[in-house]
Motif scaffolding. Sequence first.
Motif, short mmCIF file in Angstrom:
data_model
loop_
_atom_site.label_atom_id
_atom_site.label_comp_id
_atom_site.label_asym_id
_atom_site.label_seq_id
_atom_site.Cartn_x
_atom_site.Cartn_y
_atom_site.Cartn_z
N LEU A 44 17.22 46.75 -26.72
CA LEU A 44 15.79 47.09 -26.78
C LEU A 44 15.54 48.49 -26.22
O LEU A 44 14.74 49.25 -26.77
N PHE A 45 16.22 48.82 -25.13
CA PHE A 45 16.10 50.17 -24.59
C PHE A 45 16.56 51.21 -25.63
O PHE A 45 15.91 52.24 -25.81
N ALA A 46 17.68 50.93 -26.28
CA ALA A 46 18.18 51.86 -27.29
C ALA A 46 17.22 51.95 -28.47
O ALA A 46 16.97 53.05 -29.01
N LEU A 47 16.65 50.82 -28.87
CA LEU A 47 15.69 50.81 -29.98
C LEU A 47 14.46 51.64 -29.63
O LEU A 47 13.92 52.36 -30.49
N GLN A 48 13.99 51.54 -28.40
CA GLN A 48 12.85 52.37 -27.99
C GLN A 48 13.14 53.84 -28.16
O GLN A 48 12.29 54.61 -28.61
N SER A 49 14.34 54.25 -27.80
CA SER A 49 14.72 55.65 -27.93
C SER A 49 14.78 56.05 -29.40
O SER A 49 14.35 57.15 -29.78
N VAL A 50 15.29 55.16 -30.24
CA VAL A 50 15.40 55.45 -31.68
C VAL A 50 14.03 55.74 -32.29
O VAL A 50 13.87 56.66 -33.08
N VAL A 51 13.03 54.95 -31.91
CA VAL A 51 11.71 55.07 -32.54
C VAL A 51 10.79 56.06 -31.83
O VAL A 51 9.71 56.36 -32.35
N SER A 52 11.20 56.58 -30.67
CA SER A 52 10.27 57.41 -29.88
C SER A 52 10.78 58.79 -29.52
O SER A 52 9.97 59.72 -29.38
N ASP A 53 12.09 58.96 -29.34
CA ASP A 53 12.62 60.20 -28.80
C ASP A 53 12.93 61.23 -29.89
O ASP A 53 12.84 60.94 -31.09
N GLY A 54 13.32 62.44 -29.43
CA GLY A 54 13.69 63.50 -30.35
C GLY A 54 14.93 63.17 -31.15
O GLY A 54 15.65 62.19 -30.86
N PHE A 55 15.23 64.00 -32.16
CA PHE A 55 16.27 63.67 -33.13
C PHE A 55 17.63 63.44 -32.47
O PHE A 55 18.30 62.44 -32.75
N GLY A 56 18.05 64.36 -31.58
CA GLY A 56 19.37 64.24 -30.98
C GLY A 56 19.53 62.97 -30.17
O GLY A 56 20.49 62.21 -30.34
N LYS A 57 18.57 62.72 -29.29
CA LYS A 57 18.64 61.52 -28.46
C LYS A 57 18.48 60.26 -29.31
O LYS A 57 19.13 59.24 -29.07
#
Length: 422
Positions: free
Chosen positions: A181-194
């Motif tokens: 879930l933490f990784a999914l949050q980053s996928v849908v919210s963070d910049g392209f590289g992260k």
Amino acid sequence: MAYAATAEGSLPSMTAAPGVVALQRALLWLVGASVAIVFIEPSPYELMTIAASIIFFATGLRLRLVFMQLLLLLFLVNIGYSISAASLMDKPEVTSWIATSWYMAFTVIFLAMVVSEDTAARLDMLRRGLIVGALIASLAGIAGYFNLVPGAHKLLTLYDRASGTFKDPNVLGAFLILPALFALQSVVSDGFGKSLRSAIALGIMALAVLLAFSRAAWGGLALTSAFMLALMVLTNPSRAQRSRIIVTAVVAAIAVVMLIAVLLSFDSIGEMFKQRASFDQSYDEGRFGRFGRHILGAEMALDLPFGIGPLQFHRYFPEDTHNSYLNAFMSGGWISGICYPALVFITIIMGFRHIFVRVPWQRAYLAIFAAFLGTVGESFIIDTDHWRHFWMTLGAMWGMFAAAQRHRAGAAQVITAPAQAS
């Protein structure tokens, strides 16, 4: 310092030297990473939480008023267990079970006190540690399943299911939900590289969940992901960000479906998937099947105010309870049977009340709350009462409750101060 701005939003209540603060945050990273390695006892998690508690208590922790009901319920749950086990203490496995239960209660209070201060930064370090630990556990499970490490297949799998650094594939799958879930949050919210790095991490964890062949973990990951994403959309004030979350979530779902389709084309994976996905498992059906035992055990619990003691259910039935709430009644009598569900559902009620509270750590809160709810649901069909990551999320939840109260109080003071000055 990297967390300077974040820490300001955490309302730290104690002044500590920068070196102490860095050490405290590093310990949280180690605690998060070590919870993924539990196929040896004592596990690294036990050792890390003991070491962290010593250092944190030495450098300053506060037991806040909001924790009193948590402390009372944990105490009563374990008192019930101890009373029911009084005549069984000559059995080493029962003594160990009781000691573990008291220790898990201690970790809840400890983590609640830790997370209630310097909240955003400490949660971020715990999150980072959990993701690293999850990747280690996932890669170990994948390597074991595909026999990539000579001689390690038996160690890293169980019944041809990936178990990784856990003893049980079901626990591996359940543990991976929160880091995923933490990784999914980053996928849908963070910049392209992260976002790209997080997508790779999410793919690895999702593959490990699939290869654990745990129906509860499959459903848990899907449902908690949908629930968390819905909350992220509802709580995000930015229309553009809400649109991005929805679009990215749809793309991610399509990618996962395609990955599963490819994996199921392999005969060994496809056959195991078909077998595990069936809802007519032999151990679920019949008078003494999983759900039959729940009914019979509940009838027994009504007549046994002191229960039958920990680890005794299998003496009456073919298998264990596979229901944490029923197990509380059977292992600790009416005291534990009432207080354990009360603890869980009070936490859920408070959890829903804090969903829309604007705090700097709201994103982490949504993931942890979704994962906690998933484990609560899974507790109806499996024994989760000694899962370390479950107690970790419970402690983190209560720590965030306390921190949110302090954050709102601090915000109110900031608003009223100019008015008083004028």
